[in-house]
Design a protein around this motif. Structure first.
Motif, mmCIF file in Angstrom:
data_model
loop_
_atom_site.group_PDB
_atom_site.id
_atom_site.type_symbol
_atom_site.label_atom_id
_atom_site.label_comp_id
_atom_site.label_asym_id
_atom_site.label_seq_id
_atom_site.Cartn_x
_atom_site.Cartn_y
_atom_site.Cartn_z
ATOM 1 N N GLU A 159 0.770 -1.197 -0.102
ATOM 2 C CA GLU A 159 0.036 0.089 0.049
ATOM 3 C C GLU A 159 1.058 1.202 0.034
ATOM 4 N N THR A 160 0.475 2.309 -0.859
ATOM 5 C CA THR A 160 1.419 3.488 -1.004
ATOM 6 C C THR A 160 0.890 4.423 0.129
ATOM 7 N N ARG A 161 2.117 4.657 0.964
ATOM 8 C CA ARG A 161 2.117 5.738 1.963
ATOM 9 C C ARG A 161 2.298 7.001 1.776
ATOM 10 N N GLY A 162 2.901 7.438 0.669
ATOM 11 C CA GLY A 162 3.366 8.493 0.271
ATOM 12 C C GLY A 162 4.335 8.711 -0.936
ATOM 13 N N ARG A 163 4.529 9.744 -1.428
ATOM 14 C CA ARG A 163 5.173 10.005 -2.773
ATOM 15 C C ARG A 163 6.282 10.982 -2.779
ATOM 16 N N VAL A 164 7.327 10.777 -2.912
ATOM 17 C CA VAL A 164 8.520 11.709 -2.839
ATOM 18 C C VAL A 164 9.227 11.748 -4.308
ATOM 19 N N ALA A 165 10.032 13.075 -4.197
ATOM 20 C CA ALA A 165 10.656 13.102 -5.316
ATOM 21 C C ALA A 165 12.253 13.211 -4.741
ATOM 22 N N TYR A 166 13.280 12.545 -5.365
ATOM 23 C CA TYR A 166 14.489 12.051 -4.972
ATOM 24 C C TYR A 166 15.395 13.278 -5.505
ATOM 25 N N PHE A 167 16.032 14.112 -4.949
ATOM 26 C CA PHE A 167 17.247 14.830 -5.411
ATOM 27 C C PHE A 167 18.409 14.230 -5.257
ATOM 28 N N GLY A 191 6.626 1.632 1.840
ATOM 29 C CA GLY A 191 5.333 2.212 0.840
ATOM 30 C C GLY A 191 5.502 3.413 0.295
ATOM 31 N N ILE A 192 6.607 3.673 0.058
ATOM 32 C CA ILE A 192 6.883 5.191 -0.398
ATOM 33 C C ILE A 192 7.251 4.976 -2.084
ATOM 34 N N GLU A 193 6.398 5.845 -2.875
ATOM 35 C CA GLU A 193 6.945 5.966 -4.038
ATOM 36 C C GLU A 193 7.952 7.114 -4.463
ATOM 37 N N VAL A 194 8.840 6.680 -5.197
ATOM 38 C CA VAL A 194 10.113 7.535 -5.513
ATOM 39 C C VAL A 194 10.079 7.893 -6.818
ATOM 40 N N ILE A 195 10.104 9.136 -6.946
ATOM 41 C CA ILE A 195 10.208 9.615 -8.415
ATOM 42 C C ILE A 195 11.680 10.575 -8.483
ATOM 43 N N THR A 275 16.764 10.416 5.610
ATOM 44 C CA THR A 275 16.544 9.368 7.123
ATOM 45 C C THR A 275 15.582 10.126 8.068
ATOM 46 N N ASP A 276 15.574 11.611 8.040
ATOM 47 C CA ASP A 276 14.889 12.532 8.785
ATOM 48 C C ASP A 276 13.393 12.313 8.594
ATOM 49 N N PHE A 277 13.076 12.097 6.972
ATOM 50 C CA PHE A 277 11.819 12.025 6.439
ATOM 51 C C PHE A 277 11.135 10.586 6.901
ATOM 52 N N LEU A 278 11.951 9.647 6.714
ATOM 53 C CA LEU A 278 11.452 8.386 7.026
ATOM 54 C C LEU A 278 11.212 8.148 8.767
ATOM 55 N N ASN A 279 12.134 8.722 9.515
ATOM 56 C CA ASN A 279 12.063 8.613 10.852
ATOM 57 C C ASN A 279 10.601 9.446 11.082
ATOM 58 N N HIS A 280 10.252 10.523 10.474
ATOM 59 C CA HIS A 280 9.153 11.355 10.810
ATOM 60 C C HIS A 280 7.932 10.610 10.505
ATOM 61 N N LEU A 281 8.178 9.798 9.318
ATOM 62 C CA LEU A 281 6.802 8.891 8.674
ATOM 63 C C LEU A 281 6.782 7.771 9.686
ATOM 64 N N GLY A 282 7.748 7.345 10.425
ATOM 65 C CA GLY A 282 7.655 5.823 10.738
ATOM 66 C C GLY A 282 8.104 4.669 9.958
ATOM 67 N N LEU A 283 8.778 3.822 10.262
ATOM 68 C CA LEU A 283 8.981 2.609 9.611
ATOM 69 C C LEU A 283 7.639 1.893 9.603
ATOM 70 N N ARG A 284 7.509 1.244 8.500
ATOM 71 C CA ARG A 284 6.220 0.435 8.288
ATOM 72 C C ARG A 284 6.561 -0.983 8.983
ATOM 73 N N GLU A 285 7.711 -1.634 8.487
ATOM 74 C CA GLU A 285 7.966 -2.689 9.517
ATOM 75 C C GLU A 285 9.281 -2.724 9.983
ATOM 76 N N ILE A 286 9.193 -3.420 10.931
ATOM 77 C CA ILE A 286 10.613 -3.390 11.754
ATOM 78 C C ILE A 286 11.663 -4.438 10.751
ATOM 79 N N PRO A 287 12.892 -3.899 10.669
ATOM 80 C CA PRO A 287 13.731 -4.502 9.709
ATOM 81 C C PRO A 287 14.347 -5.902 10.446
ATOM 82 N N GLY A 288 14.958 -6.705 9.649
ATOM 83 C CA GLY A 288 15.567 -7.980 10.424
ATOM 84 C C GLY A 288 16.778 -7.688 11.264
#
Lengths: 405, 464
Positions: A159-167, A191-195, A275-288
């Motif tokens: 499921e898409t949670r957001g959409r970002v442009a990557y500089f 869950g983030i679409e990257v342009i 990193t800041d953005f993802l932390n702000h949004l919160g991880l969708r799943e805890i990594p291994g």
């Protein structure tokens, strides 16, 4: 941009408290007050602004002997924008003296303005060698640049949670495409679409460090035209210096009446370090799980976001088994500062030695940092002992099980 | 000056001598550049005591003034080279020579930065209490030269109480050792404590033996809000009289908290006129008892609010903000003149009332922020503008504040030293006879009057 003359009032606000002795890496290495930010702006006032003193070789040296790390500005109780003053002074000086040297002009101007010219990169390398800069000082160039891995849109997993442009900064594109690959994969997994828009160029920060506002404006124009109209939740960068450039310096580089200003103000509010953005949004799943210890070298260009310095700590400690060990002086400069270390080799190596000692004393298996130049410069001194230094996104990508980064 | 440059290079090395104008201008004053400044003829950067001795021997022969300098963060003009000559920048003599756990002492070079020293000491569970607010940059040599102190003065005293010995280069270049690492010393004159506080006028401090304590295991920071300055002053006196000895007891007016809120996270609401920032330390039990006692006193006096700052990061943000108060005030004022009068602690309410009356009478803004627990108040003349009229008012206010402080049995400087700023008041405090005695001591140490000349008293270094 603000002319150097317009900074006279702000320079006079310096209280001479001299607390910048605790923040300026150059002062701490040289231990001489001539290079203290307090004196550097005073030299600028007298030899560039009111011209009560000649712009002597020593004055030029004092103005040149600044990393633009911004630590003094961050710590200044009188809120004097010291790094902006040094940048404006360098711009005024380069206009007086006729601009940059050939090599710098080639690297700063042409190469960074035109992506994909890898051949030119090699040429620049050869020229740099000719003028006496050792190859070991040159950052490693990736065999395959990031723009050969990805461009266009990378869909979100699930499921898409957001959409970002990557500089994509130059560091990631030319030196460390692994950071870019990790960033795209981690975002997609969360869950983030990257342009990844085509045609993006250098953010321009290497140019303003040399006082070359003309080149910087050209780059800003290209990037702003690409990014400002995208319908995305955020514009992310993996590089804290690119982030600072977008967020704080774009508007300062341009004239107040520049038509680009309006577009810039629409854009800056959406700029995030990834990193800041993802932390702000919160991880969708805890990594291994990951059975290793890590520490964090905080890049100097951090003040443009109040949370960017906390994000790697907060996000990476969610990896089960990963043990965080705080560095002594986590915010100590490494001495690299873009291309500064090439021109001030002895000084930069002296500054780096303290950082490397902190890391050795810390003993963590892995060091993370968001700045590609810190990664290269600290990393090349860590090779012997085999400690690896990577972007936080790479550590996270590994925990998610992505191989190849 | 070319020959001076060449001579000094011969004595030291090319890289240790500065004579270009862009370098010299960096050494023209301390933080009080507006009060007096003069570029020296040369700056020398020694790394050993022998190098200092060589420079002194040369200066003695050539009769060149020498002004030693630490961080240059002083607030009294002490290291401003008003007679030109040579500035000895001591900051490269920055080695921590020894932490002697068995003797609870340390040996340091004079240029070691205070915070670097305390960090190293605290890593070993030891404690060096003196805490000048410029600790991030100031040097231990500078601290000794001024007997610097800070908030912890109330419980632990100031630098002078921790100096056990020094190495000093005298005016003619000879090197002496005073005292040592013994905690008891009863032989001969106490030269160590004559050097401490001599502001570079008797010799160049190159090394020191410092006394250490054990790091208190627990501490507790609290903010007490008071409805008036008078109430806050009464509370300080009441806490001291109760026998409770806080580690730090800071007096702050609303304006001070307002600028400190740049660093305090989360910011403190500005609902009251005066605040006390208090820290108690010791064993868990002692901290608990002291905290309770202070709470009870506040209740008895009807103090509106007492907040215990539980989060250590938040507490640290208060103390960091406090350490930056002086430059922070300068972010809203054009000029800030900080006095450091110290009065007996039961007279703080009288002093606070007196300063307020002077401010109202002269119509000038005077801030009050002080290490009130030790009686060291910092009445601070706040100038939103710089012009002749307001400068004259400031001078008038300072004269009157100093008079009140002395009338209450106080001293004109608790921790900054006299330097240039307070030299005209020295006789007010000591009287002619004692000042003349000081001058004779100066002459005994420095017969040619070359060491930091023009400081402490008005007439210069010679006995009359």
């Amino acid at each position: 941009m603000k002319k150097i003359e317009e900074y006279a009032e702000q320079i006079s606000r310096c209280s001479h408290c001299s607390y910048c002795q605790a923040s300026c890496p150059v002062f701490m290495e040289d231990i001489v007050e001539s290079v203290l930010p307090r004196n550097r702006i005073e030299v600028i006032l007298r030899s560039v602004i009111d011209k009560s003193m000649p712009l002597s070789p020593r004055a030029l040296e004092i103005i040149d002997r600044c990393l633009l790390c911004t630590n003094c500005t961050q710590g200044c109780s009188s809120q004097v924008p010291i790094d902006d003053i040094v940048i404006a002074a360098r711009s005024a000086i380069s206009m007086q003296t006729g601009g940059l040297s050939g090599v710098k002009n080639l690297v700063m101007g042409k190469m960074l303005r035109q992506r994909g010219l890898t051949a030119l990169m090699g040429k620049a390398g050869a020229m740099v060698q000719k003028v006496g800069i050792a190859t070991k000082d040159m950052p490693p160039l990736a065999a395959k640049t990031f723009d050969k891995f990805y461009s266009g849109t990378v869909k979100a997993e699930g499921e898409t949670r957001g959409r970002v442009a990557y500089f994509v900064g130059c560091g990631t594109n030319f030196m460390y495409p692994d950071t870019g690959v990790a960033t795209v994969n981690v975002l997609s997994r969360n869950g983030i679409e990257v342009i990844i828009p085509e045609g993006q160029v250098c953010c321009g920060i290497p140019s303003i460090a040399e006082g070359d506002f003309k080149s910087a404006r050209e780059m800003i124009e290209v990037n702003v035209s690409i990014f400002s109209d995208l319908e995305v939740d955020a514009i992310v960068t993996d590089c804290t210096s690119c982030g600072m450039m977008f967020k704080e310096k774009f508007t300062k580089v341009l004239e107040t009446a520049d038509p680009l200003q309006e577009k810039i103000s629409n854009l800056t509010s959406r700029v995030w370090e990834v990193t800041d953005f993802l932390n702000h949004l919160g991880l969708r799943e805890i990594p291994g799980p990951m059975d290793s210890s890590f520490t964090y070298h905080v890049p100097c260009h951090r003040a443009w976001s109040p949370t960017v310095r906390h994000a790697p700590r907060q996000i990476l400690t969610q990896i089960p088994g990963a043990e965080f060990r705080e560095l002594e002086n986590p915010e100590r400069c490494c001495g690299a500062a873009g291309a500064f270390y090439m021109a001030h080799r002895e000084l930069s190596e002296g500054i780096r030695a303290h950082r490397v000692q902190d890391i050795k004393d810390n003993g963590a298996d892995l060091v993370v940092t968001q700045c590609p130049v810190c990664r290269f410069y600290i990393g090349s001194a860590l090779k012997e002992q085999g400690t690896e230094i990577v972007h936080p996104m790479i550590m996270l990508a590994r925990a998610y099980g992505f191989n190849g980064c | 000056m070319k020959s001076l440059h060449q001579d000094l290079i011969r004595l030291l090395s090319d890289k240790q001598v500065l004579t270009q104008p862009e370098d010299l201008m960096a050494y023209a004053s301390d933080a009080t550049y507006y009060y007096a400044s003069r570029v020296p003829d040369a700056v020398v950067l020694p790394v050993t005591s022998e190098e200092v001795a060589r420079v002194m021997k040369y200066a003695y022969e050539k009769e060149i003034p020498v002004t030693p300098r630490g961080a240059g963060s002083g607030l009294a003009g002490g290291c401003t080279p008003i007679n030109g000559g040579i500035v000895l920048d001591m900051k490269r003599m920055n080695r921590l020579l020894e932490i002697d756990h068995d003797n609870m002492t340390a040996e340091v070079e004079a240029g070691l930065v205070h915070r670097q020293f305390t960090r190293a000491v605290e890593r070993q569970g030891l404690f060096y209490p003196p805490d000048p607010q410029s600790a991030a940059v100031c040097t231990l040599g500078g601290n000794i030269a001024t007997r610097a102190g800070g908030p912890r003065g109330v419980k632990y005293g100031t630098t002078g109480n921790y100096v056990l010995g020094t190495e000093v280069v005298l005016a003619d270049g000879s090197i002496i050792k005073t005292g040592g690492k013994m905690v008891k010393q009863s032989s001969g004159y106490d030269i160590t404590h004559l050097i401490a506080g001599s502001e570079g006028t008797l010799g160049i401090i190159t090394r020191a033996n410092l006394r250490l304590l054990t790091l208190p295991p627990v501490n507790n920071t609290m903010v007490i809000s008071c409805s008036s300055l008078d109430q806050a002053a009464e509370l300080v006196s009441a806490i001291i009289a109760s026998g409770t000895v806080p580690a730090m007891l800071e007096f702050l007016i609303k304006l001070a908290i307002m600028v400190m809120n740049n660093y305090i996270t989360p910011p403190l609401p500005l609902d009251y006129e005066a605040y006390l920032l208090v820290d108690v330390d010791g064993t868990a039990r002692q901290v608990q008892e002291d905290t309770k006692k202070i709470k009870d006193i506040c209740q008895d006096l009807g103090i509106p609010d007492l907040r215990i700052i539980e989060d250590p990061h938040e507490a640290a943000s208060y103390w960091e903000a406090r350490s930056k108060l002086y430059p922070l005030m300068l972010s809203i004022m054009k000029r800030v003149i900080t006095e450091d009068i110290t009065v007996p602690r039961n007279r703080i309410p009288d002093f606070v009332r007196g300063v307020q009356a002077i401010a109202a009478d002269i119509a000038i803004q005077i801030g009050l922020a002080g290490h009130s627990g030790d009686g060291n108040m910092h009445p601070t003349i706040l100038q939103p503008e710089i012009n002749d009229e307001i400068n004259a008012k400031a001078k008038q206010a300072i004269d009157r504040i100093i008079r009140i402080g002395l009338d209450l049995g106080g001293t004109i400087s608790g921790e900054h030293g006299i330097g240039l700023h307070k030299q005209e008041y020295l006789e007010w405090e000591f009287g002619r006879t004692q000042v003349e005695l000081m001058k004779r001591i100066k002459t005994a140490f420095d017969p040619k009057g070359l060491l930091n000349p023009g400081k402490i008293w008005l007439e210069g270094g010679d006995a009359e």
